[in-house]
Design a protein around this motif. Structure first.
Motif, PDB file in Angstrom:
ATOM      1  N   LYS A 110      28.283  21.196  25.925  1.00  0.00           N
ATOM      2  CA  LYS A 110      27.932  21.529  24.542  1.00  0.00           C
ATOM      3  C   LYS A 110      27.555  23.002  24.419  1.00  0.00           C
ATOM      4  CE  LYS A 110      25.314  19.693  20.623  1.00  0.00           C
ATOM      5  NZ  LYS A 110      24.376  18.625  20.169  1.00  0.00           N
ATOM      6  N   ARG A 111      26.868  23.511  25.420  1.00  0.00           N
ATOM      7  CA  ARG A 111      26.521  24.936  25.412  1.00  0.00           C
ATOM      8  C   ARG A 111      27.771  25.802  25.511  1.00  0.00           C
ATOM      9  NH1 ARG A 111      23.147  25.924  30.181  1.00  0.00           N
ATOM     10  NH2 ARG A 111      22.816  28.003  29.311  1.00  0.00           N
ATOM     11  N   VAL A 112      28.742  25.372  26.312  1.00  0.00           N
ATOM     12  CA  VAL A 112      29.996  26.123  26.446  1.00  0.00           C
ATOM     13  C   VAL A 112      30.737  26.161  25.110  1.00  0.00           C
ATOM     14  CG1 VAL A 112      32.305  26.040  27.463  1.00  0.00           C
ATOM     15  CG2 VAL A 112      30.281  25.830  28.930  1.00  0.00           C
ATOM     16  N   VAL A 113      30.744  25.050  24.390  1.00  0.00           N
ATOM     17  CA  VAL A 113      31.390  25.013  23.076  1.00  0.00           C
ATOM     18  C   VAL A 113      30.726  26.032  22.139  1.00  0.00           C
ATOM     19  CG1 VAL A 113      31.759  23.610  21.007  1.00  0.00           C
ATOM     20  CG2 VAL A 113      32.220  22.646  23.267  1.00  0.00           C
ATOM     21  N   GLY A 114      29.389  26.091  22.157  1.00  0.00           N
ATOM     22  CA  GLY A 114      28.682  27.066  21.325  1.00  0.00           C
ATOM     23  C   GLY A 114      28.979  28.495  21.742  1.00  0.00           C
ATOM     24  N   PHE A 115      29.037  28.723  23.035  1.00  0.00           N
ATOM     25  CA  PHE A 115      29.372  30.050  23.567  1.00  0.00           C
ATOM     26  C   PHE A 115      30.740  30.498  23.075  1.00  0.00           C
ATOM     27  CE2 PHE A 115      31.788  32.199  26.974  1.00  0.00           C
ATOM     28  CZ  PHE A 115      31.034  33.344  27.157  1.00  0.00           C
ATOM     29  N   ILE A 116      31.723  29.628  23.186  1.00  0.00           N
ATOM     30  CA  ILE A 116      33.082  29.969  22.753  1.00  0.00           C
ATOM     31  C   ILE A 116      33.110  30.256  21.256  1.00  0.00           C
ATOM     32  CG2 ILE A 116      35.407  29.012  22.408  1.00  0.00           C
ATOM     33  CD1 ILE A 116      35.053  27.594  25.120  1.00  0.00           C
ATOM     34  N   GLY A 117      32.419  29.445  20.472  1.00  0.00           N
ATOM     35  CA  GLY A 117      32.386  29.662  19.034  1.00  0.00           C
ATOM     36  C   GLY A 117      31.753  30.989  18.662  1.00  0.00           C
ATOM     37  N   GLN A 118      30.639  31.320  19.315  1.00  0.00           N
ATOM     38  CA  GLN A 118      29.981  32.583  19.013  1.00  0.00           C
ATOM     39  C   GLN A 118      30.848  33.775  19.423  1.00  0.00           C
ATOM     40  OE1 GLN A 118      26.037  32.426  20.822  1.00  0.00           O
ATOM     41  NE2 GLN A 118      25.154  31.653  18.914  1.00  0.00           N
ATOM     42  N   GLU A 119      31.444  33.703  20.609  1.00  0.00           N
ATOM     43  CA  GLU A 119      32.272  34.820  21.060  1.00  0.00           C
ATOM     44  C   GLU A 119      33.491  35.013  20.153  1.00  0.00           C
ATOM     45  OE1 GLU A 119      30.484  36.557  22.770  1.00  0.00           O
ATOM     46  OE2 GLU A 119      30.860  36.344  24.911  1.00  0.00           O
ATOM     47  N   ALA A 120      34.066  33.918  19.682  1.00  0.00           N
ATOM     48  CA  ALA A 120      35.213  34.020  18.781  1.00  0.00           C
ATOM     49  C   ALA A 120      34.822  34.722  17.474  1.00  0.00           C
ATOM     50  CB  ALA A 120      35.788  32.637  18.497  1.00  0.00           C
ATOM     51  N   MET A 121      33.638  34.391  16.932  1.00  0.00           N
ATOM     52  CA  MET A 121      33.177  35.042  15.711  1.00  0.00           C
ATOM     53  C   MET A 121      32.879  36.525  15.955  1.00  0.00           C
ATOM     54  SD  MET A 121      33.308  33.246  12.993  1.00  0.00           S
ATOM     55  CE  MET A 121      32.398  34.423  11.996  1.00  0.00           C
ATOM     56  N   HIS A 122      32.332  36.850  17.122  1.00  0.00           N
ATOM     57  CA  HIS A 122      32.076  38.262  17.427  1.00  0.00           C
ATOM     58  C   HIS A 122      33.379  39.058  17.400  1.00  0.00           C
ATOM     59  CE1 HIS A 122      28.278  37.001  19.919  1.00  0.00           C
ATOM     60  NE2 HIS A 122      28.161  36.764  18.629  1.00  0.00           N
ATOM     61  N   GLY A 123      34.412  38.500  18.048  1.00  0.00           N
ATOM     62  CA  GLY A 123      35.698  39.185  18.045  1.00  0.00           C
ATOM     63  C   GLY A 123      36.252  39.356  16.645  1.00  0.00           C
ATOM     64  N   GLN A 124      36.120  38.328  15.824  1.00  0.00           N
ATOM     65  CA  GLN A 124      36.646  38.383  14.456  1.00  0.00           C
ATOM     66  C   GLN A 124      35.975  39.475  13.639  1.00  0.00           C
ATOM     67  OE1 GLN A 124      37.059  34.653  12.077  1.00  0.00           O
ATOM     68  NE2 GLN A 124      35.672  35.648  10.647  1.00  0.00           N
ATOM     69  N   GLU A 125      34.640  39.534  13.678  1.00  0.00           N
ATOM     70  CA  GLU A 125      33.936  40.512  12.848  1.00  0.00           C
ATOM     71  C   GLU A 125      34.082  41.931  13.399  1.00  0.00           C
ATOM     72  OE1 GLU A 125      32.481  40.005   9.690  1.00  0.00           O
ATOM     73  OE2 GLU A 125      33.830  38.329  10.096  1.00  0.00           O
ATOM     74  N   HIS A 126      34.152  42.069  14.720  1.00  0.00           N
ATOM     75  CA  HIS A 126      34.372  43.416  15.265  1.00  0.00           C
ATOM     76  C   HIS A 126      35.777  43.902  14.931  1.00  0.00           C
ATOM     77  CE1 HIS A 126      30.804  44.805  17.386  1.00  0.00           C
ATOM     78  NE2 HIS A 126      30.544  43.526  17.616  1.00  0.00           N
ATOM     79  N   ARG A 127      36.740  43.011  14.864  1.00  0.00           N
ATOM     80  CA  ARG A 127      38.081  43.443  14.442  1.00  0.00           C
ATOM     81  C   ARG A 127      38.025  44.006  13.015  1.00  0.00           C
ATOM     82  NH1 ARG A 127      40.411  39.143  17.768  1.00  0.00           N
ATOM     83  NH2 ARG A 127      41.735  40.210  19.290  1.00  0.00           N
ATOM     84  N   ARG A 128      37.281  43.370  12.148  1.00  0.00           N
ATOM     85  CA  ARG A 128      37.159  43.870  10.778  1.00  0.00           C
ATOM     86  C   ARG A 128      36.469  45.231  10.761  1.00  0.00           C
ATOM     87  NH1 ARG A 128      33.878  41.122   7.665  1.00  0.00           N
ATOM     88  NH2 ARG A 128      34.868  41.969   5.806  1.00  0.00           N
TER      89      ARG A 128
END
Length: 291
Positions: A78-96
């Motif tokens: 469950k922690r890994v799922v949260g980690f992946i979700g957070q990292e994906a959002m970081h990449g998305q907003e930094h791309r913007r």
């Protein structure tokens, strides 16, 4: 003799939660191109970090996913799922953000090119999977050290800059603290050894200063305004390296190489709770940014 892996249980059972969020880049623009205190060097340093984040976050996600079928502990899964979700959002907003930085003239688009991504994936595939995951765990220590510095330092928080940049930075580093031990615990769970963990960090550690300075020099060399002000660049580089972001940072990074180290040995729980309230509590500074 092969170093044994410590068998103690992970200290953290908190579940990182991916927040759906959107930042409003370009609405203020009061600082122009040099958006961190009108400081050329500091602004280039931050722009370079932001440029590297999306491909870096994707590599971290891939390193964990390589072991998806071997992680059986339900809490860690469950922690890994949260980690992946957070990292994906970081990449998305930094791309913007990076799109905005490219408009301002920062030469960072190459970080996120498809050609570089494919070379990166091929390099990862040639690495033993545990080495790739060890690299992620070590990199997460870097981000955790920076995160603690940013959130704990009034001096850093007081640096003038574009408000929405600071909003993104505080959100990003908050979540880095929330998941700082996930990759580390995943590495241990799939059989990663202390010897490999420390060796990988040692390799990254000795390259920290030269890679940082070379990357910064290349970025500055592409800026025609910066090239015309060598004395200013020398002064600002000195101030950056002696300032609160870098002062004493190598000692903090070196803690990771102590045998038996765990990221939660560095207690950031009070700092984390404070900033969770500041940003996302009732009336928090970023509540209106959530989707």
């Amino acid at each position: 003799m092969v170093a044994k892996r410590p068998t103690r249980a992970p200290k953290t059972t908190n579940y990182p939660r991916a927040r759906r969020i959107s930042f409003r880049f370009g609405e203020h623009g009061s600082y122009g191109k040099y958006f961190v205190n009108n400081d050329i060097v500091f602004s280039h340093f931050v722009a370079g970090l932001s440029g590297a984040f999306p491909p870096g976050e994707e590599s971290f996600i891939r390193s964990v996913r390589r072991f998806a079928d071997q992680i059986t502990d339900p809490v860690l899964k469950k922690r890994v799922v949260g980690f992946i979700g957070q990292e994906a959002m970081h990449g998305q907003e930094h791309r913007r953000l990076n799109e905005r930085l490219a408009e301002l003239g920062y030469q960072i688009a190459w970080w996120d090119s498809e050609a570089l991504k494919q070379r990166q994936i091929r390099a990862e595939q040639r690495l033993p999977a545990r080495v790739h995951l060890a690299m992620t765990a070590a990199a997460e220590h870097y981000t955790a050290v920076l995160a603690e510095r940013v959130l704990a330092s009034e001096e850093i928080q007081a640096i003038p800059g574009e408000p929405e940049f600071w909003n993104l930075l505080n959100w990003h580093v908050l979540e880095e603290l929330e998941h700082k031990s996930v990759a580390f615990d995943a590495y241990r769970a799939v059989g990663g050894t202390e010897r490999m963990r420390i060796a990988v960090m040692a390799a990254l550690y000795v390259s920290t200063v030269p890679v940082t300075l070379i990357s910064l020099a290349v970025s500055l060399a592409q800026d025609p305004i910066a090239r015309r002000q060598p004395l200013r660049l020398l002064r600002e580089t000195r101030d950056l390296l002696r300032g609160p972001v870098f002062r004493g940072i190598m000692r903090e990074l070196a803690k990771y190489m102590k045998p038996g180290f765990h990221p939660d040995d560095i207690d950031t729980s009070a700092l984390l709770q404070h900033w969770q309230r500041e940003l996302f509590g009732a009336g928090g500074a970023l509540v209106d940014h959530l989707k």
